[in-house]
Design an enzyme around this catalytic site. Structure first.
Site, short mmCIF file in Angstrom:
data_model
loop_
_atom_site.label_atom_id
_atom_site.label_comp_id
_atom_site.label_asym_id
_atom_site.label_seq_id
_atom_site.Cartn_x
_atom_site.Cartn_y
_atom_site.Cartn_z
N ARG A 1 38.56 24.51 -3.61
CA ARG A 1 37.71 24.58 -4.82
C ARG A 1 37.36 23.20 -5.31
NH1 ARG A 1 40.49 27.44 -9.44
NH2 ARG A 1 38.47 27.12 -10.40
N HIS B 1 23.85 27.13 -3.83
CA HIS B 1 23.23 28.15 -4.68
C HIS B 1 21.77 28.43 -4.32
CE1 HIS B 1 26.55 28.45 -7.54
NE2 HIS B 1 26.69 27.14 -7.41
N GLY C 1 29.66 31.23 -10.45
CA GLY C 1 30.19 31.37 -11.80
C GLY C 1 31.54 30.70 -11.76
N GLU C 2 32.48 31.18 -12.53
CA GLU C 2 33.83 30.62 -12.47
C GLU C 2 34.70 31.62 -11.70
OE1 GLU C 2 34.31 27.47 -13.13
OE2 GLU C 2 36.26 27.91 -12.25
N SER C 3 35.22 31.19 -10.55
CA SER C 3 35.91 32.14 -9.67
C SER C 3 37.16 32.72 -10.32
CB SER C 3 36.26 31.48 -8.33
OG SER C 3 37.18 30.42 -8.53
N ILE D 1 27.08 22.85 -7.04
CA ILE D 1 27.59 22.67 -8.40
C ILE D 1 29.11 22.82 -8.38
CG2 ILE D 1 27.43 23.49 -10.80
CD1 ILE D 1 24.66 23.01 -9.97
N ARG D 2 29.82 21.73 -8.57
CA ARG D 2 31.29 21.79 -8.49
C ARG D 2 31.70 22.67 -7.30
NH1 ARG D 2 34.79 21.07 -13.04
NH2 ARG D 2 35.76 23.02 -12.44
N GLU E 1 20.13 30.85 -5.10
CA GLU E 1 19.47 31.54 -6.23
C GLU E 1 18.88 30.54 -7.23
OE1 GLU E 1 22.58 31.03 -5.87
OE2 GLU E 1 23.65 30.86 -7.77
N CYS F 1 29.15 30.21 -3.74
CA CYS F 1 30.01 29.32 -4.52
C CYS F 1 31.28 30.05 -4.97
CB CYS F 1 29.23 28.70 -5.68
SG CYS F 1 30.08 27.31 -6.44
#
Lengths: 189, 294
Positions: free
Chosen positions: A109, A172, A50-52, A136-137, A174, A82
């Site tokens: 990051r 990821h 997600g967004e940390s 992803i990023r 998942e 992530c």
């Protein structure tokens, strides 16, 4: 069902439903965790991608960080993917965002670049074998110390680490249907 | 073998945004406020939709300098809008390294017949939709994420509610059909057949579906989440309000705890003035942004 393990998935923000689905395919129960009291009833915790910065702030605001840290010290297995791996890190390359700081790793990051540089690649994970990694990023670990074990690298960058009952992946699992990393985590529980 | 820009990498970023709030910002300072409040991404714009609506004229892609300054200011993903069908604006945004492109009805359409062929890009796209057929057409063109259109810049959630209810109704409908009826359903909705079949099987859209267009309060955000949206776009609702920082934090908390009325009550307190809203019936049909797109 008696004796069936329950794995909590931190559900503040991010891809928590995908983790729940993957865990359920492995035959365990899952529980979405948004409040501190929901941490009492689980055998292990997944911190999703997600967004940390978002997840870290919400963790702090709703008092989850202190309880997670306490449970981790008591031995509860935790796996961060992530953003989750960033939140587990003791040090973050570019700042001072809220985090758990449980693993002896320093992460960078968005280390592979922005979204246009996001990629899929084949990994060879120690003790697990060939795995498709979706990045992803994604972050990577710049440095590890203590008893941290490096489980996978991609282009010499550390993308999977384990330290006792704590597990971190920069990619990821998942988002693929492989299930091997989820099974590996469940063996730690 | 390493592969960039695959559809799973594109939809993957959309999945990471779920349960989060994407905020419209026009300056690096606003972007920092949004990030600090817990936004999972920002949309870099020259003007928020309410100001675009007020200014009239032709609304275009933002100046690359505006977008780049915002990209430099924050570490979270940055999105930007291009006009419907304007694939050159999209090429420019991709070359800037933007993380997501919104092919948006908020800007004046550049093509009155066709949308961008989004599979040709490495960067993922999000598009608006008012019904299932429109959503599936956009996904077939390559959109990695869908959002309701709502009616942007109004602070009025009614159109976004109408659109998510419409999409959900149609998903329930196609999910209930026997296989032999799916082709006619696809024909009726003007939707690609394979995606109708997939939607019927999944009982949801094949990609992430956010709410957008009129969300102004924490309760609005929680309403859209309870109606089944995966996350929230807030356009004018934050920086057109009295206390943007506090409202931004409150909408982030409400999007996470959308099912917890006690938390929603707590975060809804003392937020100051919400943006001034517009009754949809007072907007002439030709000025309704949701009518744009084909």
């Amino acid at each position: 069902m008696a004796g069936k393990k329950t794995i909590g998935v931190l559900a503040l923000q991010g891809a928590f439903i995908e983790h729940e689905a993957a865990l359920q395919r492995c035959g365990v129960q899952t529980r979405q965790v948004r409040r501190p009291q929901e941490l009492g009833e689980i055998d292990g915790l997944v911190i999703p991608g997600g967004e940390s910065t978002t997840i870290g702030k919400l963790m702090q605001k709703f008092g989850l960080d202190t309880v997670i840290k306490k449970k981790a010290i008591e031995g509860m297995p935790i796996w961060g993917t992530c953003a989750g791996m960033i939140l587990l890190a003791q040090e973050i390359d570019d700042g001072d965002q809220p985090r758990l700081g449980l693993m002896d790793i320093r992460v960078k990051r968005n280390a592979f670049g922005r979204q246009v540089d996001s990629f899929e690649a084949d990994l060879d994970i120690e003790g697990i074998g060939p795995t498709r990694g979706v990045f992803i990023r994604a972050p990577y670990a710049e440095r590890v110390w203590g008893n941290v074990q490096v489980m996978a690298r991609y282009q010499d960058k550390i993308v999977m680490v384990q330290q006792g009952h704590l597990l971190g992946t920069a990619f990821h699992p998942e988002l693929t249907n492989q299930g091997n990393i989820h099974r590996y985590f469940l063996e730690m529980v | 073998m390493e592969q960039k820009g695959t559809f799973s990498v594109k939809t993957g970023l959309a999945q990471m945004l779920k349960g989060g709030v994407i905020m419209d910002v026009t300056t690096p300072e606003q972007a920092k406020i949004a990030e600090e409040a817990g936004a999972c991404a920002v949309m870099a714009l020259e003007r928020v939709p309410a100001d675009i609506r007020a200014a009239g004229g032709i609304a275009r892609m933002a100046d690359p300098s505006v977008i780049e300054r915002i990209m430099e200011a924050v570490s979270i993903p940055v999105m930007a809008k291009c006009r419907i069908g304007h694939f050159v604006e999209a090429q420019i945004l991709e070359s800037l390294g933007i993380d997501f492109i919104d092919e948006s009805e908020v800007l004046t359409p550049a093509d009155d017949k066709y949308h961008i062929s989004k599979h040709n890009f490495k960067v993922p796209f999000v598009c608006g939709a008012r019904n299932l057929g429109e959503a599936l057409r956009r996904i077939r063109e390559g959109a990695a994420m869908i959002r309701t259109k709502g009616e942007p810049g109004t602070g009025n959630v009614v159109e976004a509610v109408r659109h998510i209810r419409q999409v959900n109704d149609e998903i329930r409908w196609v999910s209930s059909l026997p296989e032999e009826e799916l082709m006619s359903a696809a024909k009726e909705m003007q939707a690609p057949y394979e995606l109708v079949v997939e939607t019927a099987k999944l009982k949801r859209l094949p990609v992430v579906n956010f709410a957008a267009g009129g969300i102004a309060t924490p309760a609005d955000a929680a309403l859209m989440m309870q109606l089944g949206c995966d996350g929230i776009f807030v356009g004018s609702g934050i920086f057109k309000s009295g206390d943007p920082k506090k409202r931004a934090q409150a909408i982030v908390a409400a999007t996470t705890h959308y099912n917890d009325p006690a938390v929603l009550a707590e975060v809804s307190r003392d937020l100051g003035e919400a943006m001034v809203g517009i009754d949809i019936s007072t907007i002439r049909p030709e000025e309704r942004m949701q009518e744009r797109g084909w």
